[in-house]
Design a protein around this motif. Structure first.
Motif, PDB file in Angstrom:
ATOM      1  N   GLY A  19       5.593  -2.053  -4.404  1.00  0.00           N
ATOM      2  CA  GLY A  19       4.556  -2.880  -3.808  1.00  0.00           C
ATOM      3  C   GLY A  19       4.236  -4.088  -4.665  1.00  0.00           C
ATOM      4  O   GLY A  19       4.884  -4.340  -5.683  1.00  0.00           O
ATOM      5  N   THR A  20       3.219  -4.825  -4.259  1.00  0.00           N
ATOM      6  CA  THR A  20       2.827  -6.021  -4.997  1.00  0.00           C
ATOM      7  C   THR A  20       2.106  -5.683  -6.297  1.00  0.00           C
ATOM      8  O   THR A  20       2.173  -6.443  -7.246  1.00  0.00           O
ATOM      9  N   GLU A  73      12.285  -0.308   3.380  1.00  0.00           N
ATOM     10  CA  GLU A  73      12.782  -1.606   2.930  1.00  0.00           C
ATOM     11  C   GLU A  73      12.319  -2.742   3.846  1.00  0.00           C
ATOM     12  O   GLU A  73      12.165  -3.872   3.392  1.00  0.00           O
ATOM     13  N   SER A  74      12.097  -2.438   5.119  1.00  0.00           N
ATOM     14  CA  SER A  74      11.682  -3.478   6.063  1.00  0.00           C
ATOM     15  C   SER A  74      10.184  -3.775   5.995  1.00  0.00           C
ATOM     16  O   SER A  74       9.733  -4.769   6.558  1.00  0.00           O
ATOM     17  N   LEU A  75       9.409  -2.924   5.302  1.00  0.00           N
ATOM     18  CA  LEU A  75       7.977  -3.193   5.144  1.00  0.00           C
ATOM     19  C   LEU A  75       7.783  -4.388   4.222  1.00  0.00           C
ATOM     20  O   LEU A  75       8.604  -4.650   3.340  1.00  0.00           O
ATOM     21  N   PRO A 120       6.019  -6.300   1.029  1.00  0.00           N
ATOM     22  CA  PRO A 120       5.555  -5.773  -0.257  1.00  0.00           C
ATOM     23  C   PRO A 120       4.105  -5.272  -0.186  1.00  0.00           C
ATOM     24  O   PRO A 120       3.766  -4.277  -0.808  1.00  0.00           O
ATOM     25  N   LEU A 121       3.260  -5.971   0.596  1.00  0.00           N
ATOM     26  CA  LEU A 121       1.872  -5.513   0.748  1.00  0.00           C
ATOM     27  C   LEU A 121       1.796  -4.198   1.507  1.00  0.00           C
ATOM     28  O   LEU A 121       0.985  -3.323   1.179  1.00  0.00           O
ATOM     29  N   GLY A 122       2.630  -4.022   2.515  1.00  0.00           N
ATOM     30  CA  GLY A 122       2.659  -2.771   3.256  1.00  0.00           C
ATOM     31  C   GLY A 122       3.096  -1.617   2.372  1.00  0.00           C
ATOM     32  O   GLY A 122       2.482  -0.544   2.378  1.00  0.00           O
ATOM     33  N   ARG A 123       4.162  -1.830   1.596  1.00  0.00           N
ATOM     34  CA  ARG A 123       4.607  -0.794   0.660  1.00  0.00           C
ATOM     35  C   ARG A 123       3.509  -0.503  -0.352  1.00  0.00           C
ATOM     36  O   ARG A 123       3.246   0.655  -0.700  1.00  0.00           O
ATOM     37  N   ASN A 124       2.844  -1.541  -0.819  1.00  0.00           N
ATOM     38  CA  ASN A 124       1.769  -1.383  -1.791  1.00  0.00           C
ATOM     39  C   ASN A 124       0.648  -0.496  -1.252  1.00  0.00           C
ATOM     40  O   ASN A 124       0.113   0.349  -1.968  1.00  0.00           O
ATOM     41  N   GLY A 132       6.796   4.037  12.828  1.00  0.00           N
ATOM     42  CA  GLY A 132       6.726   2.584  12.912  1.00  0.00           C
ATOM     43  C   GLY A 132       5.463   1.968  12.344  1.00  0.00           C
ATOM     44  O   GLY A 132       5.242   0.762  12.492  1.00  0.00           O
ATOM     45  N   LYS A 133       4.652   2.766  11.676  1.00  0.00           N
ATOM     46  CA  LYS A 133       3.423   2.222  11.094  1.00  0.00           C
ATOM     47  C   LYS A 133       3.757   1.390   9.869  1.00  0.00           C
ATOM     48  O   LYS A 133       4.658   1.708   9.105  1.00  0.00           O
TER      49      LYS A 133
END
Length: 107
Positions: free
Chosen positions: A8-9, A32-34, A36-40, A69-70
């Protein structure tokens, strides 16, 4: 050699989260398609767990929600550790509530 894991970020995913995301078919590609903020947000939500059992449930739910898909964890106020923006009103309320309970929340 496996692809480097995208983090994430602000937060880096723990090895347990990385292993789970890589082990569920199709989830790593969605991860991988999220953004960086989504992964964070997912990483912060998992890292915020106080108990091992809660962390494990959140890791499992992360894989499920990504499969559905969230793009962000459901029912999460959001990462309070970002320095690029002030906490939202909801985040501030969560922080104030936690301070009133001795800095911890029930998990």
């Amino acid at each position: 050699m496996a692809n480097p894991f995208l983090h994430g970020t602000v937060h880096e995913a723990g090895e347990d989260l990385q292993a789970a995301v890589r082990s569920v078919p199709g989830v790593y590609e969605l991860w991988e398609s999220l953004t960086p903020l989504g992964r964070n947000e997912f990483i912060c939500w998992v890292e915020d767990a106080k108990q091992t059992a809660t962390r494990q449930r959140r890791i499992e739910r992360t894989c499920e929600e990504i499969s559905e898909g969230k793009k962000r964890p459901c029912c999460w106020a959001g990462c309070i550790h970002r320095t690029d923006k002030a906490p939202s009103r909801w985040q501030q309320a969560v922080l104030i509530d936690r301070r009133g309970k001795g800095g911890s929340s029930a998990d």
